[in-house]
Design an enzyme around this catalytic site. Structure first.
Site, mmCIF file in Angstrom:
data_model
loop_
_atom_site.group_PDB
_atom_site.id
_atom_site.type_symbol
_atom_site.label_atom_id
_atom_site.label_comp_id
_atom_site.label_asym_id
_atom_site.label_seq_id
_atom_site.Cartn_x
_atom_site.Cartn_y
_atom_site.Cartn_z
ATOM 1 N N SER A 155 0.553 -1.148 -0.062
ATOM 2 C CA SER A 155 0.141 0.211 -0.131
ATOM 3 C C SER A 155 0.973 0.942 -0.313
ATOM 4 O O SER A 155 1.025 1.814 1.118
ATOM 5 C CB SER A 155 -0.874 0.288 1.499
ATOM 6 O OG SER A 155 -1.094 1.013 1.453
ATOM 7 N N HIS A 174 -0.780 -1.431 -4.185
ATOM 8 C CA HIS A 174 -2.707 -0.986 -3.754
ATOM 9 C C HIS A 174 -2.547 0.519 -3.813
ATOM 10 O O HIS A 174 -1.064 1.546 -2.581
ATOM 11 C CB HIS A 174 -2.553 -1.390 -1.914
ATOM 12 C CG HIS A 174 -3.738 -1.275 -1.757
ATOM 13 N ND1 HIS A 174 -4.650 -1.633 -1.932
ATOM 14 C CD2 HIS A 174 -3.669 0.126 -0.853
ATOM 15 C CE1 HIS A 174 -6.581 -1.643 -1.525
ATOM 16 N NE2 HIS A 174 -5.415 -0.450 -0.624
ATOM 17 N N ASP A 204 -4.339 3.903 -2.705
ATOM 18 C CA ASP A 204 -5.287 3.992 -1.527
ATOM 19 C C ASP A 204 -6.481 5.715 -1.818
ATOM 20 O O ASP A 204 -5.331 6.404 -1.224
ATOM 21 C CB ASP A 204 -5.802 4.179 0.329
ATOM 22 C CG ASP A 204 -4.775 3.123 0.280
ATOM 23 O OD1 ASP A 204 -5.631 2.079 0.430
ATOM 24 O OD2 ASP A 204 -4.297 2.703 1.163
ATOM 25 N N MET A 253 -8.300 8.756 -0.554
ATOM 26 C CA MET A 253 -9.545 9.053 0.491
ATOM 27 C C MET A 253 -9.275 10.566 -0.216
ATOM 28 O O MET A 253 -8.925 10.847 -0.722
ATOM 29 C CB MET A 253 -9.228 9.079 1.722
ATOM 30 C CG MET A 253 -8.496 7.599 2.038
ATOM 31 S SD MET A 253 -7.438 7.734 3.448
ATOM 32 C CE MET A 253 -6.462 5.957 4.105
ATOM 33 N N HIS A 258 -7.974 1.507 -4.372
ATOM 34 C CA HIS A 258 -8.975 1.644 -3.225
ATOM 35 C C HIS A 258 -10.066 3.092 -3.296
ATOM 36 O O HIS A 258 -9.405 3.284 -2.498
ATOM 37 C CB HIS A 258 -8.659 0.661 -2.193
ATOM 38 C CG HIS A 258 -9.465 0.731 -1.005
ATOM 39 N ND1 HIS A 258 -8.383 0.449 -0.018
ATOM 40 C CD2 HIS A 258 -10.938 1.277 -0.637
ATOM 41 C CE1 HIS A 258 -9.544 0.534 1.273
ATOM 42 N NE2 HIS A 258 -10.982 0.659 0.835
ATOM 43 N N MET A 288 -12.450 5.295 -1.286
ATOM 44 C CA MET A 288 -12.474 5.448 -0.509
ATOM 45 C C MET A 288 -13.217 6.988 -0.398
ATOM 46 O O MET A 288 -12.761 7.947 -0.464
ATOM 47 C CB MET A 288 -11.516 5.626 1.091
ATOM 48 C CG MET A 288 -11.286 4.520 1.065
ATOM 49 S SD MET A 288 -9.939 4.249 2.377
ATOM 50 C CE MET A 288 -8.938 3.556 0.905
ATOM 51 N N MET A 314 -12.182 -5.501 4.136
ATOM 52 C CA MET A 314 -10.987 -4.396 5.590
ATOM 53 C C MET A 314 -10.558 -4.993 7.191
ATOM 54 O O MET A 314 -11.550 -5.139 7.550
ATOM 55 C CB MET A 314 -11.856 -3.077 5.568
ATOM 56 C CG MET A 314 -11.831 -2.304 5.020
ATOM 57 S SD MET A 314 -10.135 -1.405 3.591
ATOM 58 C CE MET A 314 -9.796 -0.909 4.774
ATOM 59 N N SER A 343 -3.491 4.692 7.455
ATOM 60 C CA SER A 343 -2.443 2.819 7.490
ATOM 61 C C SER A 343 -1.583 3.005 9.222
ATOM 62 O O SER A 343 -1.805 3.830 9.961
ATOM 63 C CB SER A 343 -0.738 3.337 6.811
ATOM 64 O OG SER A 343 -1.226 3.223 5.268
ATOM 65 N N ASP A 385 -7.064 -5.671 3.521
ATOM 66 C CA ASP A 385 -6.619 -4.826 3.934
ATOM 67 C C ASP A 385 -6.244 -4.098 5.214
ATOM 68 O O ASP A 385 -8.197 -3.937 5.615
ATOM 69 C CB ASP A 385 -6.614 -3.509 2.720
ATOM 70 C CG ASP A 385 -6.211 -2.894 3.196
ATOM 71 O OD1 ASP A 385 -5.637 -2.169 3.118
ATOM 72 O OD2 ASP A 385 -7.181 -1.312 2.197
ATOM 73 N N SER A 425 2.437 -0.093 6.545
ATOM 74 C CA SER A 425 3.377 0.412 7.057
ATOM 75 C C SER A 425 3.816 -0.593 7.687
ATOM 76 O O SER A 425 5.654 -1.050 7.682
ATOM 77 C CB SER A 425 2.764 0.333 8.467
ATOM 78 O OG SER A 425 1.775 0.136 8.844
HETATM 79 C C1 DX5 Z 1 -6.943 2.183 5.021
HETATM 80 C C2 DX5 Z 1 -6.173 1.675 3.481
HETATM 81 C C3 DX5 Z 1 -4.697 0.924 3.719
HETATM 82 C C4 DX5 Z 1 -3.418 0.688 4.493
HETATM 83 C C5 DX5 Z 1 -2.975 0.014 4.611
HETATM 84 O O1 DX5 Z 1 -7.358 2.890 5.101
HETATM 85 O O2 DX5 Z 1 -7.437 0.900 3.173
HETATM 86 O O3 DX5 Z 1 -5.197 0.772 2.468
HETATM 87 O O4 DX5 Z 1 -3.602 2.186 3.681
HETATM 88 O O5 DX5 Z 1 -2.146 0.069 5.945
HETATM 89 P P1 DX5 Z 1 -1.152 -0.858 7.499
HETATM 90 O O6 DX5 Z 1 -1.131 -2.275 6.482
HETATM 91 O O7 DX5 Z 1 -0.191 0.249 7.271
HETATM 92 O O8 DX5 Z 1 -2.736 -0.909 8.397
HETATM 93 ZN ZN ZN Z 2 -6.525 0.446 0.790
#
Ligand code: DX5
Ligand code: ZN
Length: 223
Positions: free
Chosen positions: A8, A33, A35, A37, A66, A68, A137, A144, A175, A198
């Protein structure tokens, strides 16, 4: 079925993001991946199609967007045009999920449905027929570095049973909060695609950490 590791990338160091992405690819990353947002759907803001297309121009592995964001239908064409190969939307956030999945497929991308930790898996009974993948999820979306919600392991098992019964071709992605310590457990419970943010980018050596996770994933499958 081959298991896929998806770093990610928004958990990365954006000063050095190109080098970090290349390190994950050398370490065996299968897809990236990404993200998205918008500050409405989740309490955080990230990147849009221009940033995605900038990444796409430099990498050959697929990109998994992904979304959001509010009203994802409005932006899906721009993300696919920018180079998203997989696109997923939240079941909590889309009024006509069949229509949205069809839109993604018509544009030539793999269509995924995302489900939050507090949403009943029974909502997926019908949509599983139409999805190329389900993203479960294992944290609440937005950031993250959050802690894995333990109940997600049981949800993976339940989802795998539903998937095997309804649409065996549908992949299960997980995820949130996946690290070296719990990656084998989620693979054994049914995850086909494992997102790690992370758990990869906090490492001093991103390439070595990616390679280690790939090893842990393949040895979990072998058990
Ligand atoms: C959270 C994201 C994840 C996140 C994952 O909303 O969809 O993809 O970045 O990060 P880690 O692995 O640190 O939880
Ligand atoms: Zn994600």
């Amino acid at each position: 079925m081959k298991k896929l590791l998806a770093p990610s990338i928004l958990a990365g160091d954006w000063w050095n993001i190109g080098e970090q992405i290349e390190a994950t690819i050398r370490g065996g990353a299968d897809l990236l991946h990404f993200d998205v947002m918008d500050g409405h759907c989740v309490p955080n803001i990230t990147a849009g199609p221009e940033i995605l297309s900038c990444v796409k121009r430099r990498v050959s592995i697929p990109i998994d967007a992904h979304l959001m964001i509010e009203n994802p239908d409005r932006y899906i064409p721009a993300f696919v045009k920018a180079g998203a190969d997989w696109v997923s939307v939240h079941i909590e956030n889309v009024p006509h999920i069949h229509r949205t999945l069809q839109l993604i497929k018509d544009l030539g991308a793999k269509a995924g449905v995302v489900i939050n930790p507090g949403t009943s898996l029974s909502l997926l009974e019908e949509v599983l027929y139409h999805a190329d993948f389900v993203l479960l999820m294992s944290v609440n979306p937005g950031f993250s570095g959050q802690k894995f919600i333990d109940r997600s392991v049981e949800r993976l098992r339940i989802l795998r049973e539903m998937r095997d019964r309804i649409n065996p071709n549908c992949l299960i992605e997980i995820d949130g909060g996946i690290k070296e310590e719990n990656v084998a457990e989620v693979v054994r419970a049914g995850a086909d695609v494992i997102v790690v943010g992370s758990g990869i980018f906090s490492a001093e050596d991103v390439e070595a950490r990616t390679r280690k996770l790939k090893y842990l994933i393949s040895s979990a499958v072998a058990v």
